[in-house]
Write a protein that holds these residues in place. Structure first.
Motif, PDB file in Angstrom:
ATOM      1  N   LYS A   1      -8.781  -3.942   0.705  1.00 62.76           N
ATOM      2  CA  LYS A   1      -7.695  -3.294   0.555  1.00 62.76           C
ATOM      3  C   LYS A   1      -7.305  -2.370   1.378  1.00 62.76           C
ATOM      4  O   LYS A   1      -7.888  -2.020   1.879  1.00 62.76           O
ATOM      5  N   GLY A   2      -5.799  -2.726   1.623  1.00 64.07           N
ATOM      6  CA  GLY A   2      -5.823  -1.558   2.736  1.00 64.07           C
ATOM      7  C   GLY A   2      -4.012  -1.914   3.438  1.00 64.07           C
ATOM      8  O   GLY A   2      -3.627  -2.741   2.585  1.00 64.07           O
ATOM      9  N   CYS A   3      -3.198  -0.687   4.061  1.00 72.02           N
ATOM     10  CA  CYS A   3      -2.256  -0.287   4.572  1.00 72.02           C
ATOM     11  C   CYS A   3      -1.929  -2.345   5.382  1.00 72.02           C
ATOM     12  O   CYS A   3      -2.559  -2.510   5.974  1.00 72.02           O
ATOM     13  N   VAL A   4      -1.006  -1.848   5.125  1.00 72.12           N
ATOM     14  CA  VAL A   4      -0.375  -3.225   6.566  1.00 72.12           C
ATOM     15  C   VAL A   4      -0.995  -3.243   8.079  1.00 72.12           C
ATOM     16  O   VAL A   4      -1.576  -4.307   8.975  1.00 72.12           O
ATOM     17  N   LEU A   5      -1.258  -1.624   8.062  1.00 69.94           N
ATOM     18  CA  LEU A   5      -1.229  -1.485   9.356  1.00 69.94           C
ATOM     19  C   LEU A   5      -3.194  -1.852   9.730  1.00 69.94           C
ATOM     20  O   LEU A   5      -3.252  -2.169  10.561  1.00 69.94           O
TER      21      LEU A   5
ATOM     22  N   GLU B   1      11.384   5.990   7.350  1.00 76.82           N
ATOM     23  CA  GLU B   1      13.088   5.473   7.787  1.00 76.82           C
ATOM     24  C   GLU B   1      14.395   5.879   7.171  1.00 76.82           C
ATOM     25  O   GLU B   1      14.736   6.151   8.320  1.00 76.82           O
TER      26      GLU B   1
ATOM     27  N   LEU C   1       3.630  -7.662   9.753  1.00 74.37           N
ATOM     28  CA  LEU C   1       3.597  -7.831   8.251  1.00 74.37           C
ATOM     29  C   LEU C   1       3.588  -9.534   8.189  1.00 74.37           C
ATOM     30  O   LEU C   1       2.509  -9.728   6.752  1.00 74.37           O
ATOM     31  N   GLU C   2       3.350  -9.915   8.967  1.00 76.36           N
ATOM     32  CA  GLU C   2       3.198 -11.613   8.886  1.00 76.36           C
ATOM     33  C   GLU C   2       1.241 -11.667   8.275  1.00 76.36           C
ATOM     34  O   GLU C   2       0.639 -12.033   7.868  1.00 76.36           O
TER      35      GLU C   2
ATOM     36  N   ASP D   1      -9.222   3.296   0.668  1.00 72.19           N
ATOM     37  CA  ASP D   1      -9.454   1.667   1.276  1.00 72.19           C
ATOM     38  C   ASP D   1     -11.000   1.315   1.741  1.00 72.19           C
ATOM     39  O   ASP D   1     -11.561   2.306   1.818  1.00 72.19           O
TER      40      ASP D   1
ATOM     41  N   HIS E   1       0.644  -1.256   0.140  1.00 68.69           N
ATOM     42  CA  HIS E   1       0.199  -0.151  -0.383  1.00 68.69           C
ATOM     43  C   HIS E   1       1.196   0.825  -0.041  1.00 68.69           C
ATOM     44  O   HIS E   1       1.815   1.088   0.611  1.00 68.69           O
TER      45      HIS E   1
ATOM     46  N   GLU F   1       7.867  -7.847  12.427  1.00 70.14           N
ATOM     47  CA  GLU F   1       7.889  -9.212  11.942  1.00 70.14           C
ATOM     48  C   GLU F   1       6.657  -9.122  11.830  1.00 70.14           C
ATOM     49  O   GLU F   1       5.303  -9.957  10.500  1.00 70.14           O
TER      50      GLU F   1
ATOM     51  N   ALA G   1       8.594   3.880  12.528  1.00 70.27           N
ATOM     52  CA  ALA G   1       8.071   3.073  12.015  1.00 70.27           C
ATOM     53  C   ALA G   1       8.847   1.113  11.864  1.00 70.27           C
ATOM     54  O   ALA G   1       8.344   0.656  11.345  1.00 70.27           O
TER      55      ALA G   1
ATOM     56  N   MET H   1       6.273   0.072  14.335  1.00 70.03           N
ATOM     57  CA  MET H   1       5.227  -0.693  13.520  1.00 70.03           C
ATOM     58  C   MET H   1       4.992  -1.349  13.319  1.00 70.03           C
ATOM     59  O   MET H   1       4.093  -2.142  12.570  1.00 70.03           O
ATOM     60  N   TYR H   2       6.477  -1.465  12.436  1.00 71.45           N
ATOM     61  CA  TYR H   2       6.333  -2.955  10.809  1.00 71.45           C
ATOM     62  C   TYR H   2       6.954  -3.847  11.257  1.00 71.45           C
ATOM     63  O   TYR H   2       7.771  -4.434  10.620  1.00 71.45           O
TER      64      TYR H   2
ATOM     65  N   SER I   1      -6.619   2.894  -4.891  1.00 70.84           N
ATOM     66  CA  SER I   1      -7.074   3.386  -3.995  1.00 70.84           C
ATOM     67  C   SER I   1      -5.664   4.980  -3.954  1.00 70.84           C
ATOM     68  O   SER I   1      -6.264   6.273  -3.037  1.00 70.84           O
TER      69      SER I   1
ATOM     70  N   TYR J   1      -0.061  -9.111   7.530  1.00 67.95           N
ATOM     71  CA  TYR J   1      -0.796  -8.676   5.762  1.00 67.95           C
ATOM     72  C   TYR J   1      -0.328  -9.660   5.140  1.00 67.95           C
ATOM     73  O   TYR J   1      -1.592  -9.946   4.558  1.00 67.95           O
ATOM     74  N   ARG J   2       0.580 -10.413   5.305  1.00 66.58           N
ATOM     75  CA  ARG J   2       0.875 -11.595   3.903  1.00 66.58           C
ATOM     76  C   ARG J   2       0.068 -12.544   4.162  1.00 66.58           C
ATOM     77  O   ARG J   2      -0.861 -13.125   3.149  1.00 66.58           O
TER      78      ARG J   2
ATOM     79  N   ASP K   1       2.126   2.694   2.786  1.00 70.93           N
ATOM     80  CA  ASP K   1       3.242   1.653   3.371  1.00 70.93           C
ATOM     81  C   ASP K   1       4.574   2.251   3.534  1.00 70.93           C
ATOM     82  O   ASP K   1       5.649   2.075   4.141  1.00 70.93           O
TER      83      ASP K   1
ATOM     84  N   THR L   1       6.294   5.316   4.878  1.00 67.93           N
ATOM     85  CA  THR L   1       6.382   5.204   6.085  1.00 67.93           C
ATOM     86  C   THR L   1       7.462   4.181   5.701  1.00 67.93           C
ATOM     87  O   THR L   1       8.114   4.862   6.869  1.00 67.93           O
ATOM     88  N   LEU L   2       7.822   3.344   5.469  1.00 66.54           N
ATOM     89  CA  LEU L   2       9.295   3.276   5.587  1.00 66.54           C
ATOM     90  C   LEU L   2      10.291   3.604   4.962  1.00 66.54           C
ATOM     91  O   LEU L   2      11.300   3.254   4.827  1.00 66.54           O
TER      92      LEU L   2
END
Lengths: 407, 138
Positions: free
Chosen positions: B71-75, A353, B22-23, B50, A343, B19, B13, B16-17, A375, B25-26, A346, A349-350
């Motif tokens: 659909k959406g972001c990881v978070l 960093e 992220l898992e 979204d 997305h 592992e 960041a 937030m991200y 989107s 999200y996948r 994301d 944001t990354l």
């Protein structure tokens, strides 16, 4: 002076943001540009040494402020090749377009009730016209974009007609970076007698803008995207048209004489500048233009094109990247992409960093994003103070992020 | 007077991200659509464009099962995964009083202010779904 990597390093020294944020790679120039010391100093110096309100202050300090304000207007008029009195100060592009949407009715010819826009407008050149259409019972039509994201000029010819009251178009798309042939669209508009408006927010600091060459009736832009402070923008309009229009705001400075019952309005451009104006902002904008001219608009255009071509060639090789690029030419300072399975928010944001600032999302172009079935996008937008090193770092980071999402 | 801002002090960041986020999200939990849901609702996030679709199965005023898709972001996907896990078996009334702090507790990651909306969307969608349908059925 030809811009090159070495010169960019020198130019960056003029922008204190980089000294104060070591490692910052700023690639969100379409949102707002950074400000050079020369502009910042011109504003603080005005407040420290010259601060007074303009017009009707018959003392030296006020006379000087009036002169600074009006001299700045001359610089801005000359920058876009406008006649004296044709540059009106507003808050930003959005306000300039809103002004038009409220004051333009006396210019609209009898029997015309259609507005023509493009499918790639920023919300600021769409929503004011939607509201106008509601108020006046007008219809809005859109010039389609083609598969390669360029405007369909044949469609423009089809959509325009004797019902078209006005055509308002973005010069450079803020989301995809497409450079529209506004001269051609203005010609198409003129042929059918429509009023022509150009949103130059994303072009004015990246290429030479000549309102006479484009031939448009109106042109709008913001200062903050061109090295100047926030809160100062411009509406250019042809004198004979501005004269026929009704004022936007009413109050001090925009009048000639006032009785308890009535008022007569001032001459241009004061007719459209009611109340105390953003005097320091105007001075800052003139200083920004001096800086842009010192670098040279042709120089800027050429360098930003080099940056775009360099980054597109590199970014293409990232697995799973989708570029939203025109096939025709790579002439702008903006491009958009998406990374497979990631997305845009994301990605942003990354990247942050690694100190890389870009923008992700719908870029105030929701109808266009819907049309593209996405989107949002990740958007890179350059300025002349970016260099190849910035792009190399971006590509490195994108490769790292790609490993998170596509391994 | 002037203080230098150290740009590389940005730990958020990384935090937030994580592992496990992220898992999620996948391979999100409870992803899809229930075959015979009691309630359904689609919610749109104007900030990011979204969309999330919720389907809920209710039994005895409790959430028997719940699915989401979109659909959406990881978070937002991670938040949707964890919040749908959390509310399974919960009473509707208790779900309706869940808030931002409960979500942050479940997620166990710091959220920057601009990304708060991302994690709130799934919970908002669930609450709207329950409120809307609760009203129409009573």
């Amino acid at each position: 002076m030809q811009i090159n990597d070495k010169i960019v390093k020198k130019i960056k020294k003029d922008f204190p943001i980089f000294e104060n944020n070591p490692g910052l790679i700023y690639l969100d120039n379409a949102a707002t540009s950074q400000k050079p010391l020369q502009v910042i100093d011109s504003i603080t110096s005005f407040y420290k040494k010259e601060n007074a309100n303009i017009h009707r202050g018959f003392y030296k300090l006020s006379e000087n402020a009036t002169k600074r304000y009006e001299d700045s207007r001359l610089i801005i008029e000359k920058f876009i090749n406008a006649e004296h009195g044709e540059v009106i100060f507003t808050k930003n592009t959005t306000e300039s377009i809103n002004l038009l949407s409220y004051c333009i009715t006396p210019l609209i010819k009898e029997g015309r009730n259609e507005i023509l826009l493009t499918e790639m407008e920023h919300h600021s050149n769409l929503v004011p016209w939607q509201e106008f259409a509601k108020r006046h019972n007008f219809k809005i039509k859109f010039i389609k974009i083609k598969e390669d994201f360029n405007l369909d000029y044949d469609d423009a010819n089809k959509e325009i007609g004797e019902k078209t009251a006005l055509i308002s178009m973005v010069h450079v798309s803020n989301s995809l970076g497409i450079v529209n042939d506004v001269k051609k669209l203005v010609e198409i508009g003129k042929r059918s007698g429509a009023i022509t408006i150009v949103d130059a927010a994303q072009s004015v600091s990246h290429m030479k803008i000549d309102v006479k060459e484009i031939g448009c009736d109106f042109l709008a832009f913001s200062g903050h995207k061109m090295l100047a402070p926030f809160g100062i923008g411009v509406l250019y309009g042809k004198k004979e048209l501005l004269e026929k229009m009704i004022p936007f705001n009413f109050g001090g400075d925009m009048i000639k004489s006032v009785s308890y019952e009535n008022a007569t309005y001032n001459d241009l451009p004061m007719k459209f500048e009611a109340g105390t104006q953003n005097i320091a902002g105007v001075i800052g904008l003139a200083e920004a233009i001096k800086y842009l001219e010192y670098i040279g608009m042709e120089n800027i255009k050429r360098w930003e094109k080099e940056l775009l071509v360099y980054s597109v060639n590199k970014i293409r090789n990232i697995k799973g990247i989708k570029l939203y690029l025109s096939n025709v030419d790579l002439n702008s300072s903006i491009f958009s992409f998406n990374l497979n399975n990631a997305h845009p928010h994301d990605v942003v944001t990354l990247l942050d960093e690694d100190g890389i600032a870009i923008r992700g999302g719908h870029h105030c172009c929701m109808p266009l994003m819907n049309k593209l079935g996405i989107s949002g996008t990740c958007r890179i937008s350059f300025s002349f103070y970016n260099n190849f090193e910035d792009i190399d770092k971006l590509i490195n980071s994108l490769n790292k992020i790609n490993q998170i999402f596509n391994r | 007077m002037e203080e230098k801002v150290d740009f590389n002090l940005n730990e958020t960041a990384k935090d937030m991200y994580k592992e496990y986020i992220l898992e999620l999200y996948r391979n999100p939990n409870n992803f899809g659509k229930l075959k015979k849901p009691t309630f359904e609702h689609k919610e749109y996030n104007p900030l990011c464009g979204d969309e999330i679709e919720i389907s809920i199965l209710i039994e005895n005023e409790c959430v028997k099962d719940i699915n989401f898709r979109g659909k959406g972001c990881v978070l937002s996907i991670a938040a949707a995964s964890l919040i749908t896990d959390k509310i399974k078996g919960m009473n509707i009334k208790d779900v309706l009083i869940l808030n931002k702090d409960d979500l942050l507790n479940i997620l166990q990651i710091p959220i920057t202010i601009t990304r708060l909306k991302c994690i709130l969307l799934p919970l908002e969608a669930i609450k709207i779904c329950l409120r809307k349908n609760g009203k129409s059925s009573s």
